[in-house]
Design a protein around this motif. Structure first.
Motif, PDB file in Angstrom:
ATOM      1  N   PHE A 167      45.902  34.479  29.281  1.00  0.00           N
ATOM      2  CA  PHE A 167      45.018  33.978  28.241  1.00  0.00           C
ATOM      3  C   PHE A 167      44.550  35.154  27.392  1.00  0.00           C
ATOM      4  O   PHE A 167      44.438  36.276  27.882  1.00  0.00           O
ATOM      5  CB  PHE A 167      43.801  33.271  28.847  1.00  0.00           C
ATOM      6  CG  PHE A 167      44.125  31.953  29.480  1.00  0.00           C
ATOM      7  CD1 PHE A 167      44.210  30.802  28.714  1.00  0.00           C
ATOM      8  CD2 PHE A 167      44.355  31.864  30.843  1.00  0.00           C
ATOM      9  CE1 PHE A 167      44.523  29.580  29.300  1.00  0.00           C
ATOM     10  CE2 PHE A 167      44.669  30.652  31.436  1.00  0.00           C
ATOM     11  CZ  PHE A 167      44.751  29.511  30.655  1.00  0.00           C
ATOM     12  N   ALA A 168      44.284  34.873  26.120  1.00  0.00           N
ATOM     13  CA  ALA A 168      43.730  35.912  25.259  1.00  0.00           C
ATOM     14  C   ALA A 168      42.354  36.315  25.777  1.00  0.00           C
ATOM     15  O   ALA A 168      41.673  35.541  26.460  1.00  0.00           O
ATOM     16  CB  ALA A 168      43.626  35.399  23.827  1.00  0.00           C
ATOM     17  N   GLU A 169      41.947  37.508  25.467  1.00  0.00           N
ATOM     18  CA  GLU A 169      40.635  37.983  25.896  1.00  0.00           C
ATOM     19  C   GLU A 169      39.544  37.076  25.338  1.00  0.00           C
ATOM     20  O   GLU A 169      39.571  36.693  24.164  1.00  0.00           O
ATOM     21  CB  GLU A 169      40.410  39.416  25.417  1.00  0.00           C
ATOM     22  CG  GLU A 169      39.080  40.001  25.852  1.00  0.00           C
ATOM     23  CD  GLU A 169      38.900  41.434  25.397  1.00  0.00           C
ATOM     24  OE1 GLU A 169      37.790  41.972  25.572  1.00  0.00           O
ATOM     25  OE2 GLU A 169      39.864  42.014  24.858  1.00  0.00           O
ATOM     26  N   VAL A 170      38.607  36.730  26.191  1.00  0.00           N
ATOM     27  CA  VAL A 170      37.496  35.869  25.781  1.00  0.00           C
ATOM     28  C   VAL A 170      36.325  36.754  25.372  1.00  0.00           C
ATOM     29  O   VAL A 170      35.675  37.379  26.209  1.00  0.00           O
ATOM     30  CB  VAL A 170      37.079  34.914  26.910  1.00  0.00           C
ATOM     31  CG1 VAL A 170      35.910  34.042  26.464  1.00  0.00           C
ATOM     32  CG2 VAL A 170      38.255  34.045  27.339  1.00  0.00           C
ATOM     33  N   GLY A 171      36.069  36.817  24.078  1.00  0.00           N
ATOM     34  CA  GLY A 171      34.943  37.596  23.596  1.00  0.00           C
ATOM     35  C   GLY A 171      33.649  36.821  23.733  1.00  0.00           C
ATOM     36  O   GLY A 171      33.646  35.586  23.837  1.00  0.00           O
ATOM     37  N   PRO A 172      32.513  37.494  23.707  1.00  0.00           N
ATOM     38  CA  PRO A 172      31.222  36.808  23.865  1.00  0.00           C
ATOM     39  C   PRO A 172      30.784  36.135  22.576  1.00  0.00           C
ATOM     40  O   PRO A 172      31.208  36.532  21.476  1.00  0.00           O
ATOM     41  CB  PRO A 172      30.274  37.951  24.230  1.00  0.00           C
ATOM     42  CG  PRO A 172      30.866  39.144  23.528  1.00  0.00           C
ATOM     43  CD  PRO A 172      32.357  38.955  23.600  1.00  0.00           C
ATOM     44  N   PRO A 173      29.937  35.113  22.666  1.00  0.00           N
ATOM     45  CA  PRO A 173      29.319  34.540  21.462  1.00  0.00           C
ATOM     46  C   PRO A 173      28.461  35.587  20.761  1.00  0.00           C
ATOM     47  O   PRO A 173      28.166  36.653  21.311  1.00  0.00           O
ATOM     48  CB  PRO A 173      28.478  33.385  22.010  1.00  0.00           C
ATOM     49  CG  PRO A 173      29.087  33.059  23.343  1.00  0.00           C
ATOM     50  CD  PRO A 173      29.562  34.367  23.881  1.00  0.00           C
ATOM     51  N   ASP A 174      28.027  35.266  19.561  1.00  0.00           N
ATOM     52  CA  ASP A 174      27.232  36.177  18.747  1.00  0.00           C
ATOM     53  C   ASP A 174      25.788  36.209  19.246  1.00  0.00           C
ATOM     54  O   ASP A 174      25.030  35.263  19.042  1.00  0.00           O
ATOM     55  CB  ASP A 174      27.280  35.711  17.280  1.00  0.00           C
ATOM     56  CG  ASP A 174      26.642  36.705  16.320  1.00  0.00           C
ATOM     57  OD1 ASP A 174      25.666  37.360  16.707  1.00  0.00           O
ATOM     58  OD2 ASP A 174      27.120  36.802  15.182  1.00  0.00           O
ATOM     59  N   GLY A 175      25.431  37.316  19.887  1.00  0.00           N
ATOM     60  CA  GLY A 175      24.086  37.432  20.439  1.00  0.00           C
ATOM     61  C   GLY A 175      23.008  37.481  19.372  1.00  0.00           C
ATOM     62  O   GLY A 175      21.892  36.979  19.572  1.00  0.00           O
ATOM     63  N   SER A 176      23.324  38.050  18.223  1.00  0.00           N
ATOM     64  CA  SER A 176      22.337  38.145  17.150  1.00  0.00           C
ATOM     65  C   SER A 176      21.991  36.762  16.597  1.00  0.00           C
ATOM     66  O   SER A 176      20.825  36.455  16.341  1.00  0.00           O
ATOM     67  CB  SER A 176      22.856  39.042  16.025  1.00  0.00           C
ATOM     68  OG  SER A 176      23.045  40.364  16.481  1.00  0.00           O
ATOM     69  N   ALA A 177      23.033  35.917  16.418  1.00  0.00           N
ATOM     70  CA  ALA A 177      22.792  34.570  15.914  1.00  0.00           C
ATOM     71  C   ALA A 177      21.995  33.751  16.920  1.00  0.00           C
ATOM     72  O   ALA A 177      21.114  32.960  16.544  1.00  0.00           O
ATOM     73  CB  ALA A 177      24.120  33.881  15.611  1.00  0.00           C
ATOM     74  N   ARG A 178      22.287  33.957  18.191  1.00  0.00           N
ATOM     75  CA  ARG A 178      21.549  33.239  19.236  1.00  0.00           C
ATOM     76  C   ARG A 178      20.081  33.650  19.223  1.00  0.00           C
ATOM     77  O   ARG A 178      19.186  32.792  19.240  1.00  0.00           O
ATOM     78  CB  ARG A 178      22.182  33.518  20.597  1.00  0.00           C
ATOM     79  CG  ARG A 178      21.413  32.919  21.751  1.00  0.00           C
ATOM     80  CD  ARG A 178      22.113  33.191  23.083  1.00  0.00           C
ATOM     81  NE  ARG A 178      23.152  32.213  23.335  1.00  0.00           N
ATOM     82  CZ  ARG A 178      23.863  32.161  24.452  1.00  0.00           C
ATOM     83  NH1 ARG A 178      23.649  33.043  25.422  1.00  0.00           N
ATOM     84  NH2 ARG A 178      24.783  31.239  24.621  1.00  0.00           N
ATOM     85  N   ALA A 179      19.831  34.958  19.172  1.00  0.00           N
ATOM     86  CA  ALA A 179      18.445  35.451  19.181  1.00  0.00           C
ATOM     87  C   ALA A 179      17.706  35.006  17.921  1.00  0.00           C
ATOM     88  O   ALA A 179      16.522  34.631  17.976  1.00  0.00           O
ATOM     89  CB  ALA A 179      18.444  36.971  19.297  1.00  0.00           C
ATOM     90  N   ALA A 180      18.378  35.043  16.779  1.00  0.00           N
ATOM     91  CA  ALA A 180      17.743  34.642  15.526  1.00  0.00           C
ATOM     92  C   ALA A 180      17.357  33.167  15.552  1.00  0.00           C
ATOM     93  O   ALA A 180      16.315  32.774  15.014  1.00  0.00           O
ATOM     94  CB  ALA A 180      18.681  34.923  14.356  1.00  0.00           C
TER      95      ALA A 180
END
Length: 350
Positions: free
Chosen positions: A20-33
């Motif tokens: 599987f392709a590497e699973v990158g993390p969701p956008d932490g900045s958008a989550r915090a905002a």
């Protein structure tokens, strides 16, 4: 070779067979905002904020992180994807439904009938039913047969396990490519909570009796039969713990294997996924084993009456938003919560 080296070697073998392709993390900045926008402050433990959204803020912030924007946008094409398969262990009497009726349930759902279809219509979500392991099935991804009884033999062959996982990944690609921007993963399989509970027990080191639930509504006799089946299947599964694909082969089923590929690939494609019932949660644990980081793209919306469900979510470090204690047709109850998420997103956008 140490135990750790053996585990690493086995996982490398699985990775070579199925990448599987590497699973990158969701956008932490958008989550915090988004949490800040809602007035939730992690530093003081406040989730409610002035909008009064409570724990729904967590769901909206998760969606914002997956989308990479604040406020999150309303999903325009939510899609419920249900994988259907027969399970040989159903013949043991582990379900209140008789073995072989999965095809009827799948046909009912595909025609737009039943609780899940009703919940989907209310949520404005499309439904796709994928035959991956129905006996005699001849669909695009169908193996053409169900799984074997896991208490006495492997559920699937190695070839069928890989084919099912790849089928799930292909379905995820097809959905994302067509514009689906929120997925709900579900399953249809009479007896499916038995292999699901077995896999969860194996991965969490839990005794069989602690994972046996009532599933479709079995009585005490059915519960005892199910406990014995899980006990025997767990004995066969434990030696395969080092290899996720071998574990799926031993104690899974075509639907759970396909869900594993589906979840891992959807996460790799940066698409948010709402988890369905127990078999989906078991698949999520295996998807995380095959593609680390998958769990960051998953949302657990409710508890259920299945004891293995809580174990799976704890293993994935996911906290369900609601305590609805869903049972029976859990996927329908989970889909019924989607309007809450949509309402929260609208409130933030306003």
């Amino acid at each position: 070779m140490s135990t750790a080296d053996e585990v690493a070697s086995a996982r490398e073998t699985s990775a070579n067979e199925l990448r599987f392709a590497e699973v990158g993390p969701p956008d932490g900045s958008a989550r915090a905002a988004t949490r800040h926008l809602a007035g939730a402050d992690d530093t003081v433990g406040s989730a409610a904020g002035p909008l009064g959204l409570g724990d729904l803020t967590t769901a909206a912030a998760w969606l914002a992180g997956c989308q990479g924007q604040c406020p999150p946008r309303l999903p325009s094409r939510p899609r419920i994807v249900v994988f259907a398969a027969d399970h040989g262990v159903a013949a043991r009497g582990v379900s209140a439904r008789t073995g072989g009726t999965t095809r009827d349930l799948a046909a009912e759902l595909a025609s737009g009938s039943g609780p899940l279809a009703t919940a989907a219509e209310a949520a404005g979500a499309g439904v796709r039913v994928v035959d991956v392991g129905l006996t005699g099935g001849d669909g695009e991804y169908a193996l053409g047969h169900g799984s074997e009884a896991i208490d006495v033999t492997d559920a699937l062959t190695e070839e069928d396990t890989l084919a099912a996982v790849r089928a799930g990944a292909a379905v995820a690609d097809a959905e994302v490519n067509s514009g689906t921007d929120l997925l709900v993963a579900g399953n249809l399989g009479v007896g499916a909570t038995t292999p699901a509970a077995t896999l969860i027990a194996a991965l969490t080191g839990t005794e069989p009796v602690a994972v046996v639930g009532r599933g479709s509504g079995i009585d005490d006799k059915g519960w005892a039969v199910k406990a014995a089946a899980i006990r025997d299947a767990l004995r066969r599964a434990k030696p395969r713990l080092a290899d996720p694909l071998a574990l799926l082969r031993a104690a899974g089923g075509a639907d759970i294997a396909a869900l594993t590929g589906f979840l891992a690939q959807a996460a790799a494609r940066r698409t948010p996924i709402v988890l369905g019932g127990l078999p989906v949660c078991a698949a999520a644990m295996l998807a995380e084993e095959l593609a680390s980081g998958t769990r960051e793209w998953l949302l657990a919306v409710s508890t259920s009456t299945e004891p293995a469900h809580e174990l799976a979510l704890e293993h994935l470090n996911l906290t369900p938003l609601l305590d609805l204690r869903l049972g029976g047709d859990a996927d329908a109850g989970i889909v019924a919560t989607l309007p809450l998420l949509m309402t929260t997103v609208r409130a933030l956008a306003g």
